[in-house]
Scaffold this motif. Structure first.
Motif, PDB file in Angstrom:
ATOM      1  N   ASP A   1     -24.437  22.042 -48.757  1.00 29.20           N
ATOM      2  CA  ASP A   1     -24.237  20.997 -47.762  1.00 29.20           C
ATOM      3  C   ASP A   1     -25.197  21.248 -46.612  1.00 29.20           C
ATOM      4  OD1 ASP A   1     -23.154  23.218 -46.593  1.00 29.20           O
ATOM      5  OD2 ASP A   1     -21.080  22.511 -46.619  1.00 29.20           O
ATOM      6  N   GLU A   2     -24.915  20.622 -45.436  1.00 31.12           N
ATOM      7  CA  GLU A   2     -25.815  20.769 -44.300  1.00 31.12           C
ATOM      8  C   GLU A   2     -25.896  22.216 -43.826  1.00 31.12           C
ATOM      9  OE1 GLU A   2     -23.576  18.511 -44.669  1.00 31.12           O
ATOM     10  OE2 GLU A   2     -24.538  16.543 -44.475  1.00 31.12           O
ATOM     11  N   ILE A   3     -24.769  22.956 -43.905  1.00 36.59           N
ATOM     12  CA  ILE A   3     -24.796  24.364 -43.506  1.00 36.59           C
ATOM     13  C   ILE A   3     -25.712  25.154 -44.443  1.00 36.59           C
ATOM     14  CG2 ILE A   3     -23.405  26.426 -43.149  1.00 36.59           C
ATOM     15  CD1 ILE A   3     -22.929  24.275 -41.091  1.00 36.59           C
ATOM     16  N   GLY A   4     -25.645  24.837 -45.743  1.00 36.54           N
ATOM     17  CA  GLY A   4     -26.551  25.486 -46.686  1.00 36.54           C
ATOM     18  C   GLY A   4     -28.002  25.151 -46.397  1.00 36.54           C
ATOM     19  N   ASP A   5     -28.277  23.860 -46.061  1.00 40.68           N
ATOM     20  CA  ASP A   5     -29.648  23.476 -45.703  1.00 40.68           C
ATOM     21  C   ASP A   5     -30.113  24.224 -44.461  1.00 40.68           C
ATOM     22  OD1 ASP A   5     -29.595  21.757 -47.830  1.00 40.68           O
ATOM     23  OD2 ASP A   5     -29.137  19.975 -46.629  1.00 40.68           O
ATOM     24  N   LEU A   6     -29.220  24.350 -43.470  1.00 34.85           N
ATOM     25  CA  LEU A   6     -29.574  25.068 -42.246  1.00 34.85           C
ATOM     26  C   LEU A   6     -29.882  26.533 -42.547  1.00 34.85           C
ATOM     27  CD1 LEU A   6     -29.816  25.198 -39.161  1.00 34.85           C
ATOM     28  CD2 LEU A   6     -27.347  25.594 -39.063  1.00 34.85           C
ATOM     29  N   THR A   7     -29.074  27.150 -43.400  1.00 33.72           N
ATOM     30  CA  THR A   7     -29.310  28.553 -43.751  1.00 33.72           C
ATOM     31  C   THR A   7     -30.643  28.712 -44.476  1.00 33.72           C
ATOM     32  OG1 THR A   7     -26.915  28.858 -43.954  1.00 33.72           O
ATOM     33  CG2 THR A   7     -28.325  30.547 -44.919  1.00 33.72           C
ATOM     34  N   ALA A   8     -30.934  27.788 -45.413  1.00 34.77           N
ATOM     35  CA  ALA A   8     -32.203  27.867 -46.143  1.00 34.77           C
ATOM     36  C   ALA A   8     -33.392  27.702 -45.202  1.00 34.77           C
ATOM     37  CB  ALA A   8     -32.232  26.801 -47.239  1.00 34.77           C
ATOM     38  N   ARG A   9     -33.288  26.774 -44.257  1.00 29.48           N
ATOM     39  CA  ARG A   9     -34.381  26.575 -43.302  1.00 29.48           C
ATOM     40  C   ARG A   9     -34.519  27.775 -42.364  1.00 29.48           C
ATOM     41  NH1 ARG A   9     -33.122  21.675 -45.002  1.00 29.48           N
ATOM     42  NH2 ARG A   9     -34.635  19.970 -44.893  1.00 29.48           N
ATOM     43  N   PHE A  10     -33.395  28.389 -42.023  1.00 24.02           N
ATOM     44  CA  PHE A  10     -33.458  29.592 -41.189  1.00 24.02           C
ATOM     45  C   PHE A  10     -34.187  30.709 -41.938  1.00 24.02           C
ATOM     46  CE2 PHE A  10     -31.798  33.597 -39.574  1.00 24.02           C
ATOM     47  CZ  PHE A  10     -31.922  33.423 -38.205  1.00 24.02           C
ATOM     48  N   ASN A  11     -33.872  30.870 -43.219  1.00 22.03           N
ATOM     49  CA  ASN A  11     -34.568  31.886 -44.015  1.00 22.03           C
ATOM     50  C   ASN A  11     -36.062  31.592 -44.091  1.00 22.03           C
ATOM     51  OD1 ASN A  11     -32.200  33.295 -44.534  1.00 22.03           O
ATOM     52  ND2 ASN A  11     -31.781  32.182 -46.426  1.00 22.03           N
ATOM     53  N   ARG A  12     -36.400  30.298 -44.258  1.00 27.96           N
ATOM     54  CA  ARG A  12     -37.820  29.947 -44.323  1.00 27.96           C
ATOM     55  C   ARG A  12     -38.514  30.214 -42.989  1.00 27.96           C
ATOM     56  NH1 ARG A  12     -39.217  23.903 -45.949  1.00 27.96           N
ATOM     57  NH2 ARG A  12     -38.520  23.564 -43.817  1.00 27.96           N
ATOM     58  N   MET A  13     -37.809  29.936 -41.886  1.00 34.80           N
ATOM     59  CA  MET A  13     -38.381  30.209 -40.568  1.00 34.80           C
ATOM     60  C   MET A  13     -38.650  31.704 -40.393  1.00 34.80           C
ATOM     61  SD  MET A  13     -36.638  29.712 -36.817  1.00 34.80           S
ATOM     62  CE  MET A  13     -35.588  31.139 -37.131  1.00 34.80           C
TER      63      MET A  13
END
Length: 491
Positions: free
Chosen positions: A227-239
């Motif tokens: 969900d959006e929390i998963g997307d946020l976590t993935a983007r945080f890892n990419r950052m």
């Protein structure tokens, strides 16, 4: 990646509010939403139930009024008031649903059965038609005319208590409250479970962000939700991954004086560019008579004048896609076809050199001795070595070679505000410029005299491009008013 953060700033802020965990806020929000929904559904259900029950009660009341009317027809036909009173009194006593009965005889006499006040709207009724209808007044009053065949006998009105509806409404409300309590309980439990799961993910992100602020990215976070929390976590890892890459690259070329020129030459692992040979066009502009100017002018005036013209030259060089490689005292050295490929780098450099000379003429700034501030411009196309030059923290990704030396020497042989180059720079290259010969000149560091030319742009399109660059540079770099008074003629 070190970030300074004062935790007390937030607590002392005027906008700070008491911390409420996310799961509690979600729980309260869902509870309120469910409660409002249940209240709305309860009201809707009660209204629908009341309509259905009212219709049911109406049909029952009409049937009972019809039964009472048929029962009292015979005694009323024989004008037997005692029998009529006995029947109606018995009906009121034996039927708790009936509170009052009003009877008007054809002759005008009235009879009232039951306790309480009879509304005037009922006592004034004089009906002749046997249709049963509800009287628009307080209470559940139904009225009809009593007839035997076609003979009118009187008017009958009956009031029903509505007790059954109130009991049914009470039972309905209790049932809806139980349903609402069950819905609220399950909603609260589900919300707490969901909020706890989401809260754990957000708390993990907060802890990871704190680590990053301290300069420790740590391992990547697990993506557990789709969900959006998963997307946020993935983007945080990419950052974090990109920050680590940039940190490695910065460690690799942070010692360069101008890292922006070499950043694109590094790969993701921070490996820098290798030394290479490259054909470029070098453009050098050198101030005429700088030494005497520096002796007669104040130091701040010298610095301001030099910086003013360097700013003009920077605008012109950038307009023709070149870049300033270095400043050497009162001279500026620009390069074309480095670090990026430029197919027509010679033409761009020539246009930039002529535009720089015309900027000096158009500005027409005079020194304290009355002589104009002017520059000589030299240009040379040739091969240079590109590499990491310097030592320690002063490493620079720049150019070296004889081409730079020749361009520097050419900047010293021309006249004021003229562009001088070697004829061989234009050999094998199609160009639209006019080359005025200056003869074979011996340049310092060269064994043989070299044929030099003055480069002039005559074509309309060339002049248009030069004029646009000059106008733009003069607009972007206005003349400081205090520099206009450097020259004060003696009376």
């Amino acid at each position: 990646m070190q970030i300074s953060w004062d935790e007390n700033d937030r607590k002392q802020s005027a906008h700070w509010r008491a911390r409420i965990p996310l799961r509690w806020r979600w729980g309260l929000f869902v509870t309120c939403a469910v409660l409002l929904t249940v209240v709305a559904l309860t009201g809707f259900a009660v209204e629908m139930e009341q309509r259905a029950w009212t219709e049911h009660e109406r049909n029952q009341a009409i049937g009972m009024v019809r039964m009472i009317r048929d029962t009292i027809k015979l005694p009323m036909t024989s004008h037997d008031s005692r029998a009529t009173n006995r029947i109606l009194s018995h009906i009121v006593e034996q039927n708790p649903e009936i509170e009052q009965i009003f009877l008007r005889w054809k002759q005008g006499e009235t009879e009232r059965y039951g306790k309480g006040i009879f509304p005037p709207k009922v006592t004034r009724l004089r009906l002749t038609r046997p249709k049963i209808f509800r009287v628009e007044t307080a209470g559940l009053w139904f009225a009809t005319a009593v007839r035997y065949a076609d003979i009118p006998l009187g008017t009958l009105a009956v009031r029903f208590s509505g007790m059954a509806w109130r009991q049914r409404l009470h039972a309905l409300r209790n049932r809806m409250l139980l349903i609402a309590a069950a819905i609220l309980l399950f909603s609260w439990i589900g919300t707490r479970l969901l909020a706890r799961r989401t809260g754990r993910s957000l708390e993990a992100l907060i802890r990871a962000a704190d680590r990053v602020a301290r300069g420790d990215p740590g391992p990547p976070l697990p993506v557990e939700q789709n969900d959006e929390i998963g997307d946020l976590t993935a983007r945080f890892n990419r950052m974090i991954h990109e920050l680590e890459q940039k940190e490695r690259i910065r460690d690799s070329f942070g010692k360069y004086r101008r890292p922006e020129l070499v950043a694109s030459h590094f790969d993701e692992e921070g490996r820098g560019p290798a030394s290479q040979r490259r054909e470029v066009t070098i453009l050098v502009a050198d101030m005429v008579g700088f030494a005497p100017f520096a002796r007669i002018a104040r130091p701040d005036q010298v610095v301001e004048v030099v910086n003013h013209f360097f700013s003009l030259f920077h605008e012109v060089i950038t307009a023709f896609d070149g870049h300033v490689d270095r400043y050497i005292g009162d001279a500026v050295l620009a390069v074309f076809n480095h670090p990026f490929e430029q197919k027509e780098h010679l033409e761009l450099a020539v246009l930039a050199g002529i535009a720089m000379a015309e900027c000096c003429q158009r500005r027409n700034l005079r020194r304290p001795d009355g002589r104009p501030v002017a520059f000589r411009v030299g240009l040379h196309r040739g091969e240079v070595i590109v590499g990491n030059i310097g030592a320690g923290r002063q490493l620079e990704f720049t150019l070296i070679g004889d081409t730079i030396a020749i361009a520097t020497r050419l900047a010293s042989v021309g006249k004021e505000n003229q562009l001088v180059a070697l004829r061989k720079s234009f050999l094998g290259v199609r160009h639209p410029f006019e080359l005025n010969p200056l003869g074979r000149l011996r340049l310092k560091g060269q064994e043989e005299p070299l044929e030099c030319v003055r480069v002039v742009a005559r074509g309309g399109e060339l002049r248009r491009r030069i004029e646009e660059a000059v106008e733009a540079a003069l607009d972007r770099v206005p003349m400081p008013s205090h520099l206009m008074n450097l020259y004060e003629p003696k009376e």
